[in-house]
Design a protein around this motif. Sequence first.
Motif, PDB file in Angstrom:
ATOM      1  N   MET A  12      39.214 -67.782  29.863  1.00  0.00           N
ATOM      2  CA  MET A  12      39.371 -66.585  30.697  1.00  0.00           C
ATOM      3  C   MET A  12      39.419 -65.299  29.858  1.00  0.00           C
ATOM      4  O   MET A  12      39.160 -64.224  30.358  1.00  0.00           O
ATOM      5  CB  MET A  12      40.675 -66.690  31.518  1.00  0.00           C
ATOM      6  CG  MET A  12      40.705 -67.895  32.458  1.00  0.00           C
ATOM      7  SD  MET A  12      39.385 -67.818  33.679  1.00  0.00           S
ATOM      8  CE  MET A  12      39.229 -69.533  34.153  1.00  0.00           C
ATOM      9  N   LYS A  13      39.774 -65.445  28.586  1.00  0.00           N
ATOM     10  CA  LYS A  13      39.979 -64.266  27.732  1.00  0.00           C
ATOM     11  C   LYS A  13      38.677 -63.610  27.280  1.00  0.00           C
ATOM     12  O   LYS A  13      38.646 -62.429  26.952  1.00  0.00           O
ATOM     13  CB  LYS A  13      40.762 -64.673  26.461  1.00  0.00           C
ATOM     14  CG  LYS A  13      42.247 -64.848  26.663  1.00  0.00           C
ATOM     15  CD  LYS A  13      42.996 -64.809  25.337  1.00  0.00           C
ATOM     16  CE  LYS A  13      42.542 -65.898  24.373  1.00  0.00           C
ATOM     17  NZ  LYS A  13      43.386 -65.953  23.162  1.00  0.00           N
ATOM     18  N   PHE A  14      37.611 -64.403  27.215  1.00  0.00           N
ATOM     19  CA  PHE A  14      36.360 -63.894  26.642  1.00  0.00           C
ATOM     20  C   PHE A  14      35.192 -64.168  27.583  1.00  0.00           C
ATOM     21  O   PHE A  14      35.208 -65.134  28.340  1.00  0.00           O
ATOM     22  CB  PHE A  14      36.080 -64.573  25.288  1.00  0.00           C
ATOM     23  CG  PHE A  14      37.215 -64.440  24.309  1.00  0.00           C
ATOM     24  CD1 PHE A  14      37.474 -63.227  23.686  1.00  0.00           C
ATOM     25  CD2 PHE A  14      38.044 -65.519  24.017  1.00  0.00           C
ATOM     26  CE1 PHE A  14      38.521 -63.094  22.786  1.00  0.00           C
ATOM     27  CE2 PHE A  14      39.099 -65.401  23.128  1.00  0.00           C
ATOM     28  CZ  PHE A  14      39.339 -64.180  22.504  1.00  0.00           C
ATOM     29  N   LYS A  15      34.178 -63.285  27.465  1.00  0.00           N
ATOM     30  CA  LYS A  15      32.952 -63.508  28.232  1.00  0.00           C
ATOM     31  C   LYS A  15      31.752 -63.294  27.307  1.00  0.00           C
ATOM     32  O   LYS A  15      31.893 -62.754  26.195  1.00  0.00           O
ATOM     33  CB  LYS A  15      32.902 -62.599  29.450  1.00  0.00           C
ATOM     34  CG  LYS A  15      32.936 -61.116  29.142  1.00  0.00           C
ATOM     35  CD  LYS A  15      32.977 -60.297  30.426  1.00  0.00           C
ATOM     36  CE  LYS A  15      32.780 -58.811  30.164  1.00  0.00           C
ATOM     37  NZ  LYS A  15      33.694 -58.225  29.193  1.00  0.00           N
ATOM     38  N   VAL A  16      30.602 -63.703  27.779  1.00  0.00           N
ATOM     39  CA  VAL A  16      29.377 -63.577  26.982  1.00  0.00           C
ATOM     40  C   VAL A  16      29.167 -62.113  26.579  1.00  0.00           C
ATOM     41  O   VAL A  16      29.410 -61.184  27.371  1.00  0.00           O
ATOM     42  CB  VAL A  16      28.167 -64.112  27.788  1.00  0.00           C
ATOM     43  CG1 VAL A  16      26.851 -63.772  27.079  1.00  0.00           C
ATOM     44  CG2 VAL A  16      28.288 -65.628  27.955  1.00  0.00           C
ATOM     45  N   ASP A  17      28.755 -61.910  25.316  1.00  0.00           N
ATOM     46  CA  ASP A  17      28.492 -60.596  24.699  1.00  0.00           C
ATOM     47  C   ASP A  17      29.749 -59.872  24.219  1.00  0.00           C
ATOM     48  O   ASP A  17      29.654 -58.786  23.649  1.00  0.00           O
ATOM     49  CB  ASP A  17      27.675 -59.662  25.600  1.00  0.00           C
ATOM     50  CG  ASP A  17      26.225 -60.104  25.695  1.00  0.00           C
ATOM     51  OD1 ASP A  17      25.761 -60.822  24.794  1.00  0.00           O
ATOM     52  OD2 ASP A  17      25.559 -59.730  26.682  1.00  0.00           O
ATOM     53  N   ASP A  18      30.949 -60.447  24.428  1.00  0.00           N
ATOM     54  CA  ASP A  18      32.151 -59.859  23.824  1.00  0.00           C
ATOM     55  C   ASP A  18      32.048 -59.970  22.305  1.00  0.00           C
ATOM     56  O   ASP A  18      31.534 -60.961  21.778  1.00  0.00           O
ATOM     57  CB  ASP A  18      33.414 -60.612  24.270  1.00  0.00           C
ATOM     58  CG  ASP A  18      33.897 -60.174  25.643  1.00  0.00           C
ATOM     59  OD1 ASP A  18      33.319 -59.230  26.211  1.00  0.00           O
ATOM     60  OD2 ASP A  18      34.860 -60.797  26.147  1.00  0.00           O
ATOM     61  N   ARG A  19      32.567 -58.937  21.603  1.00  0.00           N
ATOM     62  CA  ARG A  19      32.622 -58.985  20.142  1.00  0.00           C
ATOM     63  C   ARG A  19      33.951 -59.598  19.737  1.00  0.00           C
ATOM     64  O   ARG A  19      35.011 -59.129  20.151  1.00  0.00           O
ATOM     65  CB  ARG A  19      32.472 -57.571  19.583  1.00  0.00           C
ATOM     66  CG  ARG A  19      32.017 -57.525  18.133  1.00  0.00           C
ATOM     67  CD  ARG A  19      31.552 -56.130  17.768  1.00  0.00           C
ATOM     68  NE  ARG A  19      32.533 -55.131  18.148  1.00  0.00           N
ATOM     69  CZ  ARG A  19      33.022 -54.202  17.323  1.00  0.00           C
ATOM     70  NH1 ARG A  19      32.617 -54.134  16.078  1.00  0.00           N
ATOM     71  NH2 ARG A  19      33.910 -53.325  17.748  1.00  0.00           N
ATOM     72  N   VAL A  20      33.883 -60.649  18.950  1.00  0.00           N
ATOM     73  CA  VAL A  20      35.087 -61.424  18.638  1.00  0.00           C
ATOM     74  C   VAL A  20      35.158 -61.745  17.145  1.00  0.00           C
ATOM     75  O   VAL A  20      34.171 -61.577  16.404  1.00  0.00           O
ATOM     76  CB  VAL A  20      35.136 -62.748  19.444  1.00  0.00           C
ATOM     77  CG1 VAL A  20      35.260 -62.460  20.943  1.00  0.00           C
ATOM     78  CG2 VAL A  20      33.917 -63.624  19.164  1.00  0.00           C
ATOM     79  N   GLY A  21      36.325 -62.231  16.736  1.00  0.00           N
ATOM     80  CA  GLY A  21      36.523 -62.598  15.338  1.00  0.00           C
ATOM     81  C   GLY A  21      37.136 -63.979  15.210  1.00  0.00           C
ATOM     82  O   GLY A  21      37.848 -64.451  16.098  1.00  0.00           O
ATOM     83  N   ILE A  72      29.841 -68.685  19.274  1.00  0.00           N
ATOM     84  CA  ILE A  72      29.696 -67.337  18.721  1.00  0.00           C
ATOM     85  C   ILE A  72      28.448 -67.241  17.856  1.00  0.00           C
ATOM     86  O   ILE A  72      28.228 -68.087  16.981  1.00  0.00           O
ATOM     87  CB  ILE A  72      30.942 -66.975  17.873  1.00  0.00           C
ATOM     88  CG1 ILE A  72      32.217 -67.021  18.735  1.00  0.00           C
ATOM     89  CG2 ILE A  72      30.782 -65.610  17.208  1.00  0.00           C
ATOM     90  CD1 ILE A  72      33.512 -67.121  17.935  1.00  0.00           C
ATOM     91  N   LYS A  73      27.633 -66.231  18.128  1.00  0.00           N
ATOM     92  CA  LYS A  73      26.540 -65.882  17.212  1.00  0.00           C
ATOM     93  C   LYS A  73      27.149 -64.994  16.134  1.00  0.00           C
ATOM     94  O   LYS A  73      27.695 -63.928  16.425  1.00  0.00           O
ATOM     95  CB  LYS A  73      25.437 -65.120  17.958  1.00  0.00           C
ATOM     96  CG  LYS A  73      24.306 -64.685  17.028  1.00  0.00           C
ATOM     97  CD  LYS A  73      23.404 -63.646  17.660  1.00  0.00           C
ATOM     98  CE  LYS A  73      22.390 -63.188  16.614  1.00  0.00           C
ATOM     99  NZ  LYS A  73      21.554 -62.074  17.079  1.00  0.00           N
ATOM    100  N   ILE A  74      27.054 -65.438  14.884  1.00  0.00           N
ATOM    101  CA  ILE A  74      27.722 -64.712  13.801  1.00  0.00           C
ATOM    102  C   ILE A  74      26.900 -63.496  13.375  1.00  0.00           C
ATOM    103  O   ILE A  74      25.701 -63.597  13.092  1.00  0.00           O
ATOM    104  CB  ILE A  74      27.989 -65.660  12.606  1.00  0.00           C
ATOM    105  CG1 ILE A  74      28.965 -66.770  13.050  1.00  0.00           C
ATOM    106  CG2 ILE A  74      28.542 -64.888  11.405  1.00  0.00           C
ATOM    107  CD1 ILE A  74      29.197 -67.857  12.022  1.00  0.00           C
ATOM    108  N   VAL A  99      32.837 -62.125  12.190  1.00  0.00           N
ATOM    109  CA  VAL A  99      32.705 -61.278  13.382  1.00  0.00           C
ATOM    110  C   VAL A  99      31.379 -61.617  14.047  1.00  0.00           C
ATOM    111  O   VAL A  99      30.344 -61.720  13.374  1.00  0.00           O
ATOM    112  CB  VAL A  99      32.762 -59.777  13.023  1.00  0.00           C
ATOM    113  CG1 VAL A  99      32.437 -58.912  14.241  1.00  0.00           C
ATOM    114  CG2 VAL A  99      34.145 -59.411  12.488  1.00  0.00           C
ATOM    115  N   GLY A 100      31.416 -61.810  15.366  1.00  0.00           N
ATOM    116  CA  GLY A 100      30.183 -62.154  16.065  1.00  0.00           C
ATOM    117  C   GLY A 100      30.253 -61.854  17.541  1.00  0.00           C
ATOM    118  O   GLY A 100      31.214 -61.235  18.034  1.00  0.00           O
ATOM    119  N   LEU A 101      29.211 -62.306  18.259  1.00  0.00           N
ATOM    120  CA  LEU A 101      29.117 -62.093  19.703  1.00  0.00           C
ATOM    121  C   LEU A 101      29.219 -63.423  20.428  1.00  0.00           C
ATOM    122  O   LEU A 101      28.600 -64.414  20.010  1.00  0.00           O
ATOM    123  CB  LEU A 101      27.785 -61.425  20.061  1.00  0.00           C
ATOM    124  CG  LEU A 101      27.547 -60.009  19.531  1.00  0.00           C
ATOM    125  CD1 LEU A 101      26.131 -59.550  19.871  1.00  0.00           C
ATOM    126  CD2 LEU A 101      28.572 -59.030  20.114  1.00  0.00           C
TER     127      LEU A 101
END
Length: 362
Positions: free
Chosen positions: A86-95, A42-44, A75-77
Motif C-alpha cells: 500500500m505504501k508504494f505504487k508504480v513509478d514512485d522513486r524509492v531507495g 525496482i528498476k535501478i 535509488v530506483g523506480l
Amino acid sequence: MAKSPEEEHPHKAFGWAAKDTSGILSPFHFSRRDNGVEDVTIKILYCGVCHSDLHAAKNEWGFSRYPMVPGHEIVGLVTKTGSNVMKFKVDDRVGVGVMVNSCKSCEYCHQDLENYCPQMIFTYNAQNHDGTKTYGGYSDTIVVDQHFVVRIPDSMPSDGCAPLLCAGITVYSPMKYYGMTEPGKHLGIVGLGGLGHVAVKIGKAFGLKVTVISSSSRKEREALDRLGADSFLVSNDPAKMKAAFGTMDYIIDTVSAVHALAPYLSLLKTNGKLVTLGLPEKPLELPIFPLVLGRKLVGGSDVGGMKETQEMLDFCAKHNIAADVEVIQMDQINTAMERLAKSDVRYRFVIDVANSLSQSQL
C-alpha cells in the motif's frame, strides 16, 4: 543439483559481479525472484559505491561468496508492486539500503532496529530465506520486501541521495542514539571521506559546532568552504592537538584503517563520547585511564532501522543535504574501486546504472 544464477529465479537480470578475491568486476547474468504479495520490483537508476563494496569484493573481511554483485545504496523506480503493498505504487522513486529482510518477530525488529536482528539479510553477499543468494545494486533490477524499501523525498537528487542510504544513516543513527544533537555542542569528525563529509552536513543541520580532524591539511579548504565545517584540526600537529585538548563534546570516528584512539580521547571533555563507525580489520588499542578519569564513553553503531532511515532521508531533504558525488559509468567501476582504495574520491562514487548498464557490455 543447484541451479545456475541465471536459472535460479524466473526473471532475468544483468549486472556486474566480482568472481574471486581479486575483486575485479565484470558483466554477469543472473535472475531475480517473482514479485511476491509483499514485494516491490525496482528498476535501478543509481547505486552508490561504498567502502564495504571494496572490502567485500576482495574478501577482506573473510566471508565473501562469489559470484558477488555488490551495491547497497540503491535509488530506483518502482515497476511492480505486490497485492499487499500500500505504501508504494508504480513509478514512485524509492531507495534500498544495506538490508533486504529480517525475521520481523524478534525484540529488535519490534523496536524498529531491524539492522540488529540476528537474522537480518544483507542486500548482497547473503542468503535469502529460501536459500538463494542476494545480489546487490550494481544491476538493472531488484525485488525487495516493501518493509525494506524507503521513499525518496521529491526534492532530493537521485545520485546525491543514493549514498545517504548507507553513509547517511550510518552517521545519523549514532548521533540520535548517543544524544549528539544538542545545538551549540562541539562535534569532532575524524576522517573526511564518504561518511565524514555527510557527518559534517548533518552535524551542522543539528546546530552543532563541527571540527574536521584529519591527518593532513590537504582537505582543509574544502572542509571549511565547501562543506561548512567550523574548524579544521590536523591530528599530526602536536601543538594544535594540545591546544584542542578537552574541547569537544562528541567525536565521530569514521576511519576504517587501524589507528590510535588515545589522541582523540584526549580531545574530549569530561563525559565526552567517541563513536567509532569504521571497521578496521584488526582490533584497536583502547586506553582505559582517560575513560575512567574523564567518565568518557566509547561506542559503536551500525547503520539504522527502516523507520530511522526514512526519518534521516526526510531530515536531509528538509535541510537540503545530499552527498557530494562523482557519477561514473558501470564499466568504470574497476578504476573507481582502485581510486577508492587510495581515498581518491570527493566524496562518493555513484554508478549511473540506468544509462550505462547494457547487455552489449558482454
